[in-house]
Design a protein around this motif. Structure first.
Motif, short mmCIF file in Angstrom:
data_model
loop_
_atom_site.label_atom_id
_atom_site.label_comp_id
_atom_site.label_asym_id
_atom_site.label_seq_id
_atom_site.Cartn_x
_atom_site.Cartn_y
_atom_site.Cartn_z
N LEU A 24 0.81 -1.22 0.00
CA LEU A 24 0.00 0.00 0.00
C LEU A 24 0.85 1.27 0.00
O LEU A 24 0.31 2.36 -0.15
N ILE A 25 2.17 1.13 0.19
CA ILE A 25 3.04 2.32 0.25
C ILE A 25 2.99 3.07 -1.08
O ILE A 25 3.01 4.30 -1.11
N GLY A 26 2.88 2.32 -2.18
CA GLY A 26 2.79 2.94 -3.51
C GLY A 26 1.60 3.86 -3.62
O GLY A 26 1.70 4.94 -4.23
N LEU A 27 0.48 3.49 -3.00
CA LEU A 27 -0.73 4.32 -3.04
C LEU A 27 -0.53 5.61 -2.26
O LEU A 27 -1.15 6.63 -2.56
N ILE A 28 0.33 5.56 -1.24
CA ILE A 28 0.62 6.76 -0.44
C ILE A 28 1.52 7.71 -1.25
O ILE A 28 1.42 8.92 -1.15
N LEU A 29 2.40 7.12 -2.08
CA LEU A 29 3.36 7.93 -2.84
C LEU A 29 2.73 8.61 -4.05
O LEU A 29 3.19 9.65 -4.50
N ILE A 30 1.66 8.01 -4.61
CA ILE A 30 1.07 8.55 -5.85
C ILE A 30 0.39 9.91 -5.66
O ILE A 30 0.66 10.83 -6.44
N ASN A 83 7.74 -3.75 -6.99
CA ASN A 83 9.09 -4.23 -7.33
C ASN A 83 10.16 -3.24 -6.86
O ASN A 83 11.18 -3.63 -6.31
N PHE A 84 9.89 -1.95 -7.09
CA PHE A 84 10.86 -0.93 -6.71
C PHE A 84 10.97 -0.78 -5.19
O PHE A 84 12.05 -0.59 -4.66
N LEU A 85 9.82 -0.87 -4.51
CA LEU A 85 9.83 -0.74 -3.05
C LEU A 85 10.65 -1.85 -2.40
O LEU A 85 11.26 -1.65 -1.36
N GLY A 86 10.65 -3.02 -3.04
CA GLY A 86 11.42 -4.15 -2.51
C GLY A 86 12.92 -3.93 -2.56
O GLY A 86 13.68 -4.64 -1.88
N LEU A 87 13.39 -2.95 -3.35
CA LEU A 87 14.83 -2.68 -3.44
C LEU A 87 15.33 -1.86 -2.25
O LEU A 87 16.52 -1.78 -2.01
#
Length: 223
Positions: A24-30, A83-87
């Motif tokens: 869900l972090i991606g949804l916070i960043l958008i 995928n990017f957050l996993g890095l």
């Protein structure tokens, strides 16, 4: 071995799967990119979306692409973010688990199959025997095509999760050797790790693109 694969373990110290919250972090960043329009980030993202829309429209055919490309663009965005957050250190890579990848692949494939067999039954039967197949080989071709069709969601899911695990595991293995190396070798190891990180960044984009494109191709086959 248990310690080696601990980075792919979704449970935390509290025995709760809180690590799945990383999806869900991606949804916070958008959302912040919409506050300043046109920001550079917003312009870059629009460029990516428009290019993907044009490409998916060609793959799906012009008559079937009205709004349908948005599903696959959203799928691409979601997988790429994860995928990017996993890095990043200490962030759980949700796409390295079959739980998430199969959840994405299976409903898509099932919906395509239901739609295809209900609306274009003759067309779906025709797909089982490729054009120009000799009559002797037709029963074998039907078996091969049926099996290849059934394993599609599995191959989509395994491809994504295996690629994510492979790169992360290689970086973990190399990183664990750092404590026993000399100063020169540590410098070399850091350079190798940076190169691997760049490679993993490329793999993150490529795998999300491959997943979205193959899903688009599977949907175009049922029309």
């Amino acid at each position: 071995m248990a310690n080696l694969f601990s980075s792919f373990e979704p449970s935390t110290n509290f025995n709760l799967s809180l690590n799945w919250a990383s999806s869900l972090i991606g949804l916070i960043l958008i959302p912040p990119m919409f506050w300043f329009i046109p920001s550079r980030f917003n312009m870059l993202w629009n460029l990516i979306i428009f290019n993907l829309h044009k490409e998916f429209k060609i793959l799906m055919g012009t008559k079937n692409s009205s709004g349908s490309t948005l599903i696959f663009i959203s799928l691409f965005s979601f997988i790429m973010f994860n995928n990017f957050l996993g890095l990043f250190p200490y962030i759980f890579t949700s796409t390295s688990h079959m739980t998430l990848t199969l959840t994405l692949a299976l409903p898509l494939w099932v919906s395509f199959m239901i739609f295809g067999w209900i609306n274009n039954t003759i067309h779906m039967f025709a797909h089982l025997v490729p054009q120009g197949t000799p009559p002797v080989l037709m029963p074998f071709m039907v078996c091969i095509e049926t099996i290849s069709n059934i394993i599609r969601p599995g191959t989509l899911a395994v491809r994504l999760s295996a690629n994510m695990i492979a790169g992360h595991l290689l970086m973990t293995l190399l990183g664990n050797t750092g404590a026993s190396l000399s100063l020169i070798m540590i410098n070399l190891l850091i350079i190798i790790q940076i190169l691997l990180l760049i490679l993993e960044s490329a793999v993150s984009i490529i795998q999300s693109y491959v997943f979205a494109v193959l899903s688009t191709l599977y949907s175009s086959e049922v029309n």
